[in-house]
Design an enzyme around this catalytic site. Structure first.
Site, PDB file in Angstrom:
ATOM      1  N   LYS A 264      13.700 -14.815 -31.120  1.00 29.07           N
ATOM      2  CA  LYS A 264      12.622 -15.198 -32.057  1.00 29.07           C
ATOM      3  C   LYS A 264      11.345 -15.503 -31.278  1.00 29.07           C
ATOM      4  CE  LYS A 264      11.133 -19.388 -34.411  1.00 29.07           C
ATOM      5  NZ  LYS A 264      10.291 -19.924 -33.302  1.00 29.07           N
ATOM      6  N   ASN A 265      11.474 -16.022 -30.040  1.00 24.87           N
ATOM      7  CA  ASN A 265      10.277 -16.430 -29.298  1.00 24.87           C
ATOM      8  C   ASN A 265       9.827 -15.397 -28.270  1.00 24.87           C
ATOM      9  OD1 ASN A 265      10.336 -18.650 -30.866  1.00 24.87           O
ATOM     10  ND2 ASN A 265      11.101 -20.056 -29.294  1.00 24.87           N
TER      11      ASN A 265
ATOM     12  N   CYS B 210       3.396 -30.188 -37.786  1.00 23.54           N
ATOM     13  CA  CYS B 210       4.672 -29.738 -38.338  1.00 23.54           C
ATOM     14  C   CYS B 210       5.660 -30.858 -38.055  1.00 23.54           C
ATOM     15  CB  CYS B 210       5.112 -28.442 -37.686  1.00 23.54           C
ATOM     16  SG  CYS B 210       5.531 -28.678 -35.974  1.00 23.54           S
TER      17      CYS B 210
ATOM     18  N   ARG C 117       3.259 -19.923 -35.475  1.00 19.39           N
ATOM     19  CA  ARG C 117       2.472 -20.073 -34.239  1.00 19.39           C
ATOM     20  C   ARG C 117       2.083 -18.710 -33.672  1.00 19.39           C
ATOM     21  NH1 ARG C 117       0.139 -24.640 -32.555  1.00 19.39           N
ATOM     22  NH2 ARG C 117       0.557 -24.403 -30.341  1.00 19.39           N
TER      23      ARG C 117
ATOM     24  N   VAL D  52       8.692 -32.557 -24.111  1.00 18.79           N
ATOM     25  CA  VAL D  52       7.830 -31.407 -24.453  1.00 18.79           C
ATOM     26  C   VAL D  52       7.060 -31.651 -25.742  1.00 18.79           C
ATOM     27  CG1 VAL D  52       7.783 -28.932 -24.972  1.00 18.79           C
ATOM     28  CG2 VAL D  52       9.324 -29.815 -23.197  1.00 18.79           C
TER      29      VAL D  52
ATOM     30  N   ASP E   1      14.168 -26.725 -27.352  1.00 15.42           N
ATOM     31  CA  ASP E   1      14.776 -26.154 -28.558  1.00 15.42           C
ATOM     32  C   ASP E   1      16.291 -26.242 -28.531  1.00 15.42           C
ATOM     33  OD1 ASP E   1      12.351 -23.489 -28.410  1.00 15.42           O
ATOM     34  OD2 ASP E   1      12.234 -25.483 -29.290  1.00 15.42           O
TER      35      ASP E   1
HETATM   36  C1  EPZ Z   1       6.807 -22.069 -28.157  1.00 17.45           C
HETATM   37  O1  EPZ Z   1       5.932 -22.834 -28.956  1.00 17.45           O
HETATM   38  C2  EPZ Z   1       8.032 -21.829 -29.030  1.00 17.45           C
HETATM   39  N1  EPZ Z   1       7.624 -21.129 -30.257  1.00 17.45           N
HETATM   40  C3  EPZ Z   1       8.700 -23.150 -29.382  1.00 17.45           C
HETATM   41  O2  EPZ Z   1       9.877 -22.852 -30.107  1.00 17.45           O
HETATM   42  C4  EPZ Z   1       9.086 -23.845 -28.082  1.00 17.45           C
HETATM   43  O3  EPZ Z   1       9.678 -25.101 -28.378  1.00 17.45           O
HETATM   44  C5  EPZ Z   1       7.845 -24.052 -27.223  1.00 17.45           C
HETATM   45  O4  EPZ Z   1       7.210 -22.777 -26.969  1.00 17.45           O
HETATM   46  C6  EPZ Z   1       8.157 -24.720 -25.899  1.00 17.45           C
HETATM   47  O5  EPZ Z   1       9.038 -23.913 -25.164  1.00 17.45           O
HETATM   48  C7  EPZ Z   1       7.349 -19.800 -30.186  1.00 17.45           C
HETATM   49  O6  EPZ Z   1       7.412 -19.176 -29.129  1.00 17.45           O
HETATM   50  C8  EPZ Z   1       6.973 -19.152 -31.481  1.00 17.45           C
HETATM   51  P1  EPZ Z   1       3.822 -24.811 -26.260  1.00 17.45           P
HETATM   52  P2  EPZ Z   1       4.414 -23.089 -28.451  1.00 17.45           P
HETATM   53  O7  EPZ Z   1       2.437 -24.286 -26.348  1.00 17.45           O
HETATM   54  O8  EPZ Z   1       3.943 -21.941 -27.654  1.00 17.45           O
HETATM   55  C9  EPZ Z   1       1.274 -28.798 -26.556  1.00 17.45           C
HETATM   56  C10 EPZ Z   1      11.405 -23.016 -31.882  1.00 17.45           C
HETATM   57  O9  EPZ Z   1      12.089 -23.881 -32.431  1.00 17.45           O
HETATM   58  N2  EPZ Z   1       0.102 -27.922 -26.759  1.00 17.45           N
HETATM   59  O10 EPZ Z   1       4.621 -24.555 -25.022  1.00 17.45           O
HETATM   60  O11 EPZ Z   1       3.617 -23.511 -29.625  1.00 17.45           O
HETATM   61  C11 EPZ Z   1       2.215 -28.760 -27.740  1.00 17.45           C
HETATM   62  O12 EPZ Z   1       1.764 -29.626 -28.756  1.00 17.45           O
HETATM   63  C12 EPZ Z   1       9.986 -23.314 -31.470  1.00 17.45           C
HETATM   64  O13 EPZ Z   1      11.784 -21.840 -31.627  1.00 17.45           O
HETATM   65  C13 EPZ Z   1      -1.160 -28.493 -26.813  1.00 17.45           C
HETATM   66  O14 EPZ Z   1      -1.311 -29.704 -26.699  1.00 17.45           O
HETATM   67  O15 EPZ Z   1       4.668 -24.365 -27.504  1.00 17.45           O
HETATM   68  C14 EPZ Z   1       3.525 -29.204 -27.118  1.00 17.45           C
HETATM   69  O16 EPZ Z   1       3.523 -30.622 -26.995  1.00 17.45           O
HETATM   70  C15 EPZ Z   1       9.641 -24.786 -31.640  1.00 17.45           C
HETATM   71  N3  EPZ Z   1      -2.234 -27.686 -26.998  1.00 17.45           N
HETATM   72  C16 EPZ Z   1       3.465 -28.593 -25.714  1.00 17.45           C
HETATM   73  O17 EPZ Z   1       2.072 -28.305 -25.469  1.00 17.45           O
HETATM   74  C17 EPZ Z   1      -2.109 -26.316 -27.120  1.00 17.45           C
HETATM   75  O18 EPZ Z   1      -3.135 -25.628 -27.263  1.00 17.45           O
HETATM   76  C18 EPZ Z   1       4.277 -27.307 -25.599  1.00 17.45           C
HETATM   77  O19 EPZ Z   1       3.762 -26.391 -26.533  1.00 17.45           O
HETATM   78  C19 EPZ Z   1      -0.817 -25.762 -27.055  1.00 17.45           C
HETATM   79  C20 EPZ Z   1       0.276 -26.575 -26.872  1.00 17.45           C
END
Ligand code: EPZ
Length: 450
Positions: free
Chosen positions: A38-39, A134, A110, A347, A325
């Site tokens: 999915k990711n 969310c 996302r 995270v 996750d």
């Molecule tokens: C991806 O989300 C995945 N989703 C998430 O999976 C996964 O948990 C996450 O990566 C971490 O591995 C998809 O790939 C669609 P991040 P993403 O940017 O890219 C903060 C699932 O259940 N952040 O690595 O959105 C954020 O708030 C989902 O399959 C900012 O602050 O995650 C978080 O605390 C859930 N500003 C941390 O970074 C930003 O501009 C990690 O987020 C971007 C992120």
């Protein structure tokens, strides 16, 4: 609550089809075939927008995130041909998404925000919706915007959208404040066609990122990943099409493994490689589970290896740490461990909300704002409830639950399957986002549901 960034907003009126009744207390037994991640899959679909040549992805899973990207590609002017096994995308033309579509799609997932760099390359213009929070905390895009500004994009914030414009994207040297998966993907989409060299320090290097880098390399990109998690890219003039088999979904594999651990059953998972689950496998074994893996490394039989699970101190982290996750399904199994487990989620600031629902089934879990782990993380001083203590073993009983997001939703199914009696779980449609053929898979491991 605004829309879930990894799932649509929780509608108040939940359709009956989105409710299942699970009768627990029976160890599960069965085999699950897992397909494209999915990711990883939707990001490879976004990569196809960087070329006008046909791009074919195989090993696809029927998950709703594909539908969102499919619709986005068609609105932008591309063509999408899909069958059960593959999807072929040809973005012969690309027009920036109209604002109302941006608002709708950015609030549903996302993935759409990742098309911003693509839109800037192909049209010089893009609109980003300020995403809703969310159930696992606000999902900001500030890192994404900062990356795009580094490539020369000018951003104009009005109401709840950000409009970006650029003439030519020029290579940039960037360091991320946190190894964000999405911001790393945004960097890759910007850098591969930018003028000159680019560098991203403190990049995410999850297997899904490396799979996207493989796709971009097939298209003609020049990308290297350094040992210190710095990604270097030399921009090229144009990219070509590709054929790619998407990596299996390691998050789904760990979810089914956690179900076997919690109920004392055996679940054989195919389609995910051992090395993508290495950290999970070690923690699974420490908790009292065990597994056998075939010679190819992509068939893994997960089972509980002792009458009582062992409690653990568990801290989530970016790759190669214990994946966030994996956390909620695995912690649900720890309610059956003989002792006290301590969890530190580093995270996401708000990814322990599901423990409230587990308490309604009888679990003994307390959530804390302190960092209950070896790492002082970003959330310790910010009063976020991001650590938990789980006392086990507890006898779980049936309850009525409403799913807030897909990983918590799977945790509820695990808890219901480990509980005595019946549980009513509303909003299981959210599980379709990341668990293809969810209901038939439940039946195939012997879970009594209707
Ligand atoms: C991806 O989300 C995945 N989703 C998430 O999976 C996964 O948990 C996450 O990566 C971490 O591995 C998809 O790939 C669609 P991040 P993403 O940017 O890219 C903060 C699932 O259940 N952040 O690595 O959105 C954020 O708030 C989902 O399959 C900012 O602050 O995650 C978080 O605390 C859930 N500003 C941390 O970074 C930003 O501009 C990690 O987020 C971007 C992120």
């Amino acid at each position: 609550m605004s829309a879930a960034a990894d799932g649509p907003v929780r509608s108040e009126s939940i359709a009956p089809s989105d409710t299942i009744t699970v009768r627990g207390g029976i160890p599960v037994e069965g085999r699950i075939a897992i397909r494209g991640s999915k990711n990883a899959l939707p990001k490879a679909m976004v990569a196809a927008l960087l070329t006008t040549e046909p791009c074919r992805l195989t090993n696809i899973a029927e998950i709703t995130d594909i539908d969102i990207v499919d619709e986005l590609i068609r609105i932008a002017g591309g063509s999408v041909e899909r069958d059960a096994e593959s999807v072929t995308i040809t973005a012969h033309s690309f027009t920036a998404l109209p604002e109302q579509d941006v608002m709708r799609l950015h609030n549903a997932s996302r993935i759409p925000v990742l098309t911003t760099a693509v839109s800037l390359h192909r049209t010089g213009h893009a609109v980003v919706a300020a995403p809703g929070g969310c159930s696992i905390g606000p999902r900001p895009v500030d890192f994404h915007l900062s990356v795009l500004r580094s490539f020369g994009a000018r951003d104009d914030h009005h109401d709840d959208v950000v409009e970006l414009r650029v003439d030519t994207m020029r290579g940039a040297r960037i360091e991320l404040p946190f190894p964000s998966v999405g911001a790393t993907e945004q960097f890759l989409f910007a850098a591969v066609l930018a003028e000159g060299d680019s560098e991203l320090a403190n990049a995410a290097i999850e297997p899904e990122i490396l799979d996207l880098i493989s796709v971009l390399q097939k298209m003609g990109a020049l990308i290297s990943v350094e040992p210190n998690r710095t990604i270097r890219v030399t921009g090229v003039d144009e990219l070509g099409g590709f054929e790619h088999r998407v990596i299996g979904d390691r998050l789904e594999a760990a979810s089914w493994a956690s179900l076997a651990l919690a109920t004392g059953g055996v679940i054989t998972v195919t389609g995910v490689q051992q090395q993508e689950l290495a950290t999970f496998l070690n923690v699974f074994r420490r908790a009292g589970g065990d597994f056998t893996i075939d010679a190819d490394g992509d068939t893994i039989a997960f089972r509980r290896a002792r009458p009582m699970l062992r409690p653990l101190a568990l801290e989530t982290d970016v790759h190669p740490g214990f994946m966030t996750d994996w956390q909620s399904p695995f912690v649900t199994a720890l309610t059956q461990a003989d002792g006290v487990s301590v969890i530190h989620e580093t995270v996401y600031e708000d990814r322990l909300g599901y423990t409230e629902a587990l308490r309604s089934l009888g679990a003994q879990i307390q959530v804390f704002t302190e960092c209950l782990g070896p790492t002082r993380c970003r959330f310790g001083a910010a009063n976020h409830r991001h650590s938990a203590v789980v006392v086990g073993p507890t006898r779980l009983h049936g309850a009525e639950l409403v799913v807030p997001d897909l990983r918590a939703g799977f945790s509820y199914v695990i808890a219901a399957a480990a509980a005595e009696g019946e549980s009513l779980i509303h909003g299981v449609d959210l599980l379709d986002r990341g668990y293809a053929d969810f209901r038939s898979k439940l039946s195939s491991v012997g879970i009594d549901h209707r």
